[in-house]
Design an enzyme around this catalytic site. Structure first.
Site, PDB file in Angstrom:
ATOM      1  N   ARG A 270      40.456  51.166  37.832  1.00 46.81           N
ATOM      2  CA  ARG A 270      41.717  50.808  37.187  1.00 46.81           C
ATOM      3  C   ARG A 270      42.457  52.110  36.891  1.00 46.81           C
ATOM      4  O   ARG A 270      41.853  53.184  36.823  1.00 46.81           O
ATOM      5  CB  ARG A 270      41.473  50.052  35.874  1.00 46.81           C
TER       6      ARG A 270
ATOM      7  N   LYS B 133      37.288  48.671  30.369  1.00 46.80           N
ATOM      8  CA  LYS B 133      37.713  47.392  29.805  1.00 46.80           C
ATOM      9  C   LYS B 133      36.501  46.645  29.244  1.00 46.80           C
ATOM     10  O   LYS B 133      35.481  46.535  29.915  1.00 46.80           O
ATOM     11  CB  LYS B 133      38.392  46.547  30.887  1.00 46.80           C
TER      12      LYS B 133
ATOM     13  N   HIS C  82      47.387  48.796  41.362  1.00 45.21           N
ATOM     14  CA  HIS C  82      46.240  47.886  41.228  1.00 45.21           C
ATOM     15  C   HIS C  82      45.854  47.271  42.573  1.00 45.21           C
ATOM     16  O   HIS C  82      44.735  46.786  42.734  1.00 45.21           O
ATOM     17  CB  HIS C  82      46.552  46.803  40.205  1.00 45.21           C
TER      18      HIS C  82
ATOM     19  N   ARG D  90      42.672  48.705  44.006  1.00 45.30           N
ATOM     20  CA  ARG D  90      41.432  48.141  43.462  1.00 45.30           C
ATOM     21  C   ARG D  90      41.118  46.801  44.137  1.00 45.30           C
ATOM     22  O   ARG D  90      39.977  46.547  44.513  1.00 45.30           O
ATOM     23  CB  ARG D  90      41.576  47.977  41.943  1.00 45.30           C
TER      24      ARG D  90
ATOM     25  N   HIS E  44      33.247  43.576  36.181  1.00 48.72           N
ATOM     26  CA  HIS E  44      33.625  42.230  35.753  1.00 48.72           C
ATOM     27  C   HIS E  44      32.512  41.600  34.909  1.00 48.72           C
ATOM     28  O   HIS E  44      31.338  41.688  35.268  1.00 48.72           O
ATOM     29  CB  HIS E  44      33.887  41.320  36.963  1.00 48.72           C
TER      30      HIS E  44
ATOM     31  N   TYR F 161      38.029  37.152  45.295  1.00 50.70           N
ATOM     32  CA  TYR F 161      38.193  37.953  46.506  1.00 50.70           C
ATOM     33  C   TYR F 161      37.688  37.238  47.753  1.00 50.70           C
ATOM     34  O   TYR F 161      38.053  37.604  48.869  1.00 50.70           O
ATOM     35  CB  TYR F 161      37.500  39.315  46.343  1.00 50.70           C
TER      36      TYR F 161
END
Length: 347
Positions: free
Chosen positions: A204, A229, A294, A297, A320, A329
């Site tokens: 990120r 995050k 982004h 990524r 994640h 994805y």
């Protein structure tokens, strides 16, 4: 970005006019914003007058007055509560602005009399009326739910506050050829190193800018991403080609604290400057898609999946928490789809 903005009235409607010297890169950015228009008479690009757009250009928010005294006190309590829970500064700012807009909307109503019906009223008469996005509404709902956990004497039933229906939007992905064009268009070694590291590790924007020198472990060929995050640390494999690029960059720039620093030694490189670097690279590469940083990524994750990497590993590499976040994805990967033969070919 080298632009400025101000509120204008265009055909009886409040709009945000954006001013900048003619630049194809900036025009592509403006065109990608929903509701953007070009005024032939005024010779200016203009956008819908929404809080999201005002915040983008540093303009005062639509709801910019103060809440009631009681609301101001409860907001300060909310800020202290968020800090005690160790939320990041950016999250605290986002939640405080969202809670403030909600309390200003009901400034003539004591907090302890606000009910779930008022939350629905706010969604309809503020969020939907101003055509704000579902993601912005979701952010507001998160802030309201957290805010009312700090209000003891309340009518609101937090568990009953509903979120907007989630939009099923596929992540934007660049092909490997397009990524290569973007990365090779940058001849400045520092700019190239930043973009290459983002793509090669699926970082990120904030994760790249918070990297310090000792987060690059050349002996183990890994990058340590700290407190990303969700306050989580993780590691990502470091490409040997990117490591060589970083060594050349380090010899030329000699950063002191952060891996990538601004013009002043020891100061972090800015997010805005990094965005500009990427937009310039996209423009130089001749790519007309409204790509954002982004997208690198997203492309990293999709290219890993297409090369046969297990989805569980990709989840770990991206940081994640939920596998469902990574599973999106699978919907943009073309590897399996390319194996399917169209019945049209047999006609």
């Amino acid at each position: 970005m080298n632009w400025s903005a101000k509120i204008i009235t265009h055909r009886g409607e409040k709009r945000i006019a954006v001013f900048f010297d003619r630049n194809e890169e900036l025009i592509a950015v403006i065109k990608a914003i929903k509701g953007s228009k070009w005024s032939q008479t005024m010779r200016v690009w203009h956008l819908p007058d929404h809080d999201e757009h005002r915040e983008m250009f540093g303009l005062p928010l639509l709801i910019d007055s103060l809440p009631s005294e009681e609301g101001a006190r409860s907001l300060e309590n909310f800020r202290r509560w968020l800090r005690s829970k160790r939320y990041s500064d950016s999250t605290i700012k986002t939640y405080m602005e969202a809670a403030k807009s909600f309390l200003v909307f009901f400034k003539h109503k004591p907090s302890n009399t606000i009910s779930n019906d008022d939350v629905i009223l706010y969604n309809n008469d503020y969020i939907l009326k101003n055509q704000l996005s579902a993601s912005y509404q979701n952010q507001i709902v998160s802030a309201i739910k957290l805010y009312f956990t700090t209000v003891q004497d309340r009518k609101v039933e937090i568990e009953s506050i509903h979120r907007p229906k989630r939009e099923k939007v596929l992540p934007n992905v660049l092909s490997k050829e397009e990524v290569k064009l973007i990365l090779e268009s940058q001849h400045n070694i520092k700019h190239k190193a930043m973009l290459c590291l983002i793509y090669s590790c699926g970082l990120r924007r904030s994760e790249l800018l918070h990297l310090k020198l000792d987060d690059i472990n050349s002996k183990r060929n890994i990058v340590i991403i700290r407190q990303a995050k969700g306050k989580k640390d993780r590691i990502a494999p470091l490409s040997s080609k990117v490591l060589e690029l970083l060594r050349v960059y380090y010899k030329g720039y000699k950063p002191k604290v952060w891996l990538f620093e601004g013009q002043v030694k020891g100061q972090q490189y800015s997010e805005q400057s990094l965005q500009t670097v990427f937009k310039q690279a996209v423009y130089k590469a001749g790519i007309t898609k409204p790509a954002t940083l982004h997208w690198l990524r997203h492309s990293y994750a999709t290219h890993l999946l297409e090369s046969g990497t297990d989805l569980r590993y990709i989840q770990e590499l991206l940081g994640h928490s939920r596998s469902k976040t990574t599973e999106i994805y699978t919907h943009v990967s073309t590897h399996s789809l390319q194996q399917i033969k169209s019945p049209f070919d047999d006609l």
